[in-house]
Enzyme design. Structure first.
Site, PDB file in Angstrom:
ATOM      1  N   HIS A 111     -54.263  16.709  -4.770  1.00 16.82           N
ATOM      2  CA  HIS A 111     -53.939  15.285  -4.650  1.00 16.82           C
ATOM      3  C   HIS A 111     -55.210  14.502  -4.285  1.00 16.82           C
ATOM      4  CE1 HIS A 111     -49.796  16.650  -4.632  1.00 16.82           C
ATOM      5  NE2 HIS A 111     -49.346  15.409  -4.542  1.00 16.82           N
ATOM      6  N   GLU A 141     -10.068   1.107   3.741  1.00 19.23           N
ATOM      7  CA  GLU A 141     -10.341   0.675   2.369  1.00 19.23           C
ATOM      8  C   GLU A 141     -10.057  -0.825   2.232  1.00 19.23           C
ATOM      9  OE1 GLU A 141      -7.578   2.296  -0.416  1.00 19.23           O
ATOM     10  OE2 GLU A 141      -8.816   1.821  -2.162  1.00 19.23           O
ATOM     11  N   HIS A 142      -8.852  -1.232   2.672  1.00 17.98           N
ATOM     12  CA  HIS A 142      -8.473  -2.652   2.659  1.00 17.98           C
ATOM     13  C   HIS A 142      -8.236  -3.107   4.091  1.00 17.98           C
ATOM     14  CE1 HIS A 142      -6.789  -0.925  -1.148  1.00 17.98           C
ATOM     15  NE2 HIS A 142      -7.288  -2.020  -1.686  1.00 17.98           N
ATOM     16  N   ASP A 165      -6.217  -6.716  -5.614  1.00 12.91           N
ATOM     17  CA  ASP A 165      -5.970  -5.577  -6.503  1.00 12.91           C
ATOM     18  C   ASP A 165      -6.016  -5.992  -7.963  1.00 12.91           C
ATOM     19  OD1 ASP A 165      -5.576  -3.896  -4.398  1.00 12.91           O
ATOM     20  OD2 ASP A 165      -3.387  -3.950  -4.470  1.00 12.91           O
ATOM     21  N   GLN A 177       0.827  -1.212   0.000  1.00 18.37           N
ATOM     22  CA  GLN A 177       0.000   0.000   0.000  1.00 18.37           C
ATOM     23  C   GLN A 177       0.851   1.246   0.000  1.00 18.37           C
ATOM     24  OE1 GLN A 177      -3.311   0.924  -0.306  1.00 18.37           O
ATOM     25  NE2 GLN A 177      -2.995  -1.109  -1.122  1.00 18.37           N
ATOM     26  N   HIS A 194       2.145   3.056  -3.139  1.00 19.15           N
ATOM     27  CA  HIS A 194       1.228   3.721  -4.065  1.00 19.15           C
ATOM     28  C   HIS A 194       1.473   5.213  -4.145  1.00 19.15           C
ATOM     29  CE1 HIS A 194      -1.709   1.095  -5.859  1.00 19.15           C
ATOM     30  NE2 HIS A 194      -1.878   0.435  -4.730  1.00 19.15           N
TER      31      HIS A 194
END
Lengths: 435, 435
Positions: free
Chosen positions: B417, B324-325, B358, B256, B259
């Site tokens: 209505h 996220e993960h 991934d 990670q 990245h």
């Protein structure tokens, strides 16, 4: 209501974003609530609602007492509606699933309710019990354990001390299962739900309609919490053929037009006879409506009878309009359903008048407006859940596919990704670590 | 990587919104594309990409030729990944349903694919074939008939004339089934997708990652079209116990960290021994990484080893982080799954290294970041469909429930209505119109 050729109709869409002054006011309110918490909420109640608020939370006694203040016909109708809304939304529920593969790998998707959801309910004349049901019940059906309601306290005056909440709103909340209710409204309520105060714990999502300040505040806190889509003015398109009853068609058009001067009601038809009859009927029925002023302005500014050459042209036009509500008042409405690509809710045939859906049948009345039915959906149970992917990869699959994974990672220049696989192949791979 | 007590960890979240200068630039680009169409796209290509673009659309020949420029190992790995992604997303598909009631009423929900979707693919080093698959395949599986890709043309230089597109990206698009591809990038590409130009017809939704200009442009056109969520920096939390292999844990954290300098990698554990081993391993493995600079900065600024007292505390912390993960490197990962409330993707056990997800296993790698897993989900087939409610109400139900509907409408002050129901009860109701 003007009759114009469908081919000449020009579609114009704008998105309400408020003035910079609105935006600055909302930003200031949000920052103040983050800084001063409950005290800010009380200050704003005094400033905007002209009410000195004591306890922010509505007590169990107040909720109970509300039942004595609503009449039986209302309560019975409300309960009927709630049961239908619950039954329809129950069918939207989805379960988690797992795919168990022979290799030992297990892939899945876990579906879980959100933990805590905030429902904004406008005060005053825009306080609609039906809207409480439509927003709260899907969250309840999704299994959200904490559904919280915020609504502005009534302004003091005419002998009342203010600070109360419309008992019909309280009863609707109670019937939907909402027990945690706070007397706070406006952008400050949205800020409190997003960031929390001493009395109000923060939520994960905020839903419900509101004025421009509420809408801008929701937009501003989006990302910190989730929000529902921000609704534009209401719209109806009635697609009708010569078999349609012009009295019904006109009444249904007017039921949208009375909402708001910006509301849009349109008839699409290939029948000039029907067009003229509906035109006359709209005029006739308008005369005796209590909200005649609003409805007449809506009809004049945003209403139209679009005359087309064929049913095909009508369908193409409807799909371009992507209306919030679509009525099919044609001989065979069910046969047309497959050709309708874009519409929030579709009402089939003579007895499916739009108010049936607004109040009672069961499907949600929170619908995509302003052409967003091209890509958005009615409020539903999916809006109150979140999904997680699950990957339980087997040793067998890792050994079989490790090289492919490393190839893709290295192609993308992400060597550490490849090494996370490689260290495992080296330690677990037996023969393969020489491969 | 610092070891700090979990209880002392302070969670801070911010949302990237760009500077006012960014926002003004993006607004100007959008307006120019709306005004000048293709010509604006060509002008911006010259200005930003330093490329004179001829045909905006990539030809079938160019797409075909790309296959000759990628090697067999890449193509084979890509096809394996595509097949797995397709198989997983097929399981997310949902059908329309109808509830047929004995009264003759039919209520339902129609599920339809969006008509046209645009996929943004960044150029240069951030051009990831895996990302093309992850964004395009769910749209294809949903049944979207038109999936369009936009990606910036390569800058001219070093003997190349520019204007080309990475053949790996083209092959990934072709494998995913995307045939309509335009060489245009940046905010101008987003504007073209939202509003259309002479060459590019407008879409209903825009997905895919991009730089700050692309993200701001997506935010600006939201409402005209739908967009996916705007991703923040990538994150991983590894929840591990003393049974975890520290070499694997460290490698996964670094996958990670490489990245992005803003990426966040955290270990949560109750084992001080493991904490210290992982700390040493991260340092050791960092040394030989090609992207050592990025990974080291990510680890220093956003990495942490959070030491907790118990598995219970670890689970509570993970749910607060909503990563996220999430990897569960514990003795019994499957037993923990039920207690994980908030995470984009959950990786269970030793062989489920994050890069498996991934690239290859099948679930989507487009995941909610920055704590939004509390309310958001992985990109999935639902993101490429829209629902419409269907109400086909029977005469019997209208007669039975008309009074209740009118009661609710009149309570809300919406007389038109009520009248839409009343005119029907009067004409259709027989006895009832006297009731």
């Amino acid at each position: 209501m003007k009759i114009i050729p469908g081919a000449e109709f020009k579609l114009e869409r704008e998105v309400e974003v408020g003035t910079p002054a609105h935006q600055e006011a909302v930003q200031r309110i949000i920052e103040t609530v983050r800084k001063d918490g409950d005290e800010a909420l009380r200050r704003y109640a005094l400033e905007f609602d002209k009410v000195k608020v004591g306890e922010l939370r509505v007590s169990a006694e107040e909720l109970e007492a509300a039942y004595a203040q609503v009449d039986d016909a209302f309560l019975s109708a409300l309960r009927g509606a709630a049961a239908n809304i619950r039954a329809f939304h129950e069918k939207q529920k989805r379960t988690s699933w797992f795919d168990l593969q022979p290799s030992g790998t297990m892939l899945g998707q876990v579906v879980r309710p959100l933990r805590r959801v905030g429902l904004y309910v406008p005060g005053g004349k825009a306080a609609y019990p039906s809207s409480v049901l439509m927003n709260a019940i899907p969250a309840m059906v999704a299994g959200v354990p904490e559904v919280v309601m915020v609504t502005p306290p009534a302004t003091a005056g005419a002998g009342a001390s203010g600070g109360g909440i419309d008992p019909h709103i309280l009863v609707a909340a109670a019937e939907a299962g909402v027990k945690e209710i706070y007397r706070v409204g406006g952008a400050q309520a949205v800020a409190a739900l997003a960031y929390g105060t001493e009395s109000i714990r923060p939520v994960d999502k905020i839903v419900g309609p509101g004025n421009i300040y509420v809408a801008l505040a929701k937009r501003a806190v989006y990302g910190v919490v989730d929000i529902d889509s921000i609704a534009g003015p209401s719209e109806i398109v009635v697609l009708a053929d010569e078999t349609a009853n012009p009295v019904y068609a006109a009444a249904d058009l007017l039921s949208q037009a009375e909402h708001d001067e910006l509301a849009s009601a349109m008839l699409v038809t290939a029948s000039r006879t029907l067009a003229e009859r509906v035109q006359a009927e709209v005029q006739r029925q308008l005369e005796t409506l209590p909200r005649k002023g609003i409805a007449a302005k809506s009809v004049a500014d945003y209403g139209a009878i679009l005359l087309v050459d064929s049913l095909d042209e009508a369908v193409a036009l409807v799909n371009r309009l992507a209306p919030e509500h679509l009525e099919l008042l044609v001989a065979e409405p069910h046969a047309l359903l497959g050709r309708i690509e874009n519409a929030g809710a579709i009402f089939l045939g003579t007895y499916s008048s739009e108010p049936v859906g607004d109040y009672f049948a069961g499907p949600n009345h929170v619908l995509p407006t302003n052409g967003t039915a091209r890509f958005s959906s009615p409020l539903n149970v999916d809006d109150f859940v979140k999904k997680s992917s699950v990957i339980s990869y087997s040793k067998q699959d890792l050994l079989a596919n490790g090289e492919a994974i490393m190839t893709l990672a290295r192609h993308e220049g992400l060597e550490a990704h490849a090494r996370a696989i490689q260290v495992r192949l080296e330690q677990e791979g037996g023969d393969r670590d020489n491969g």
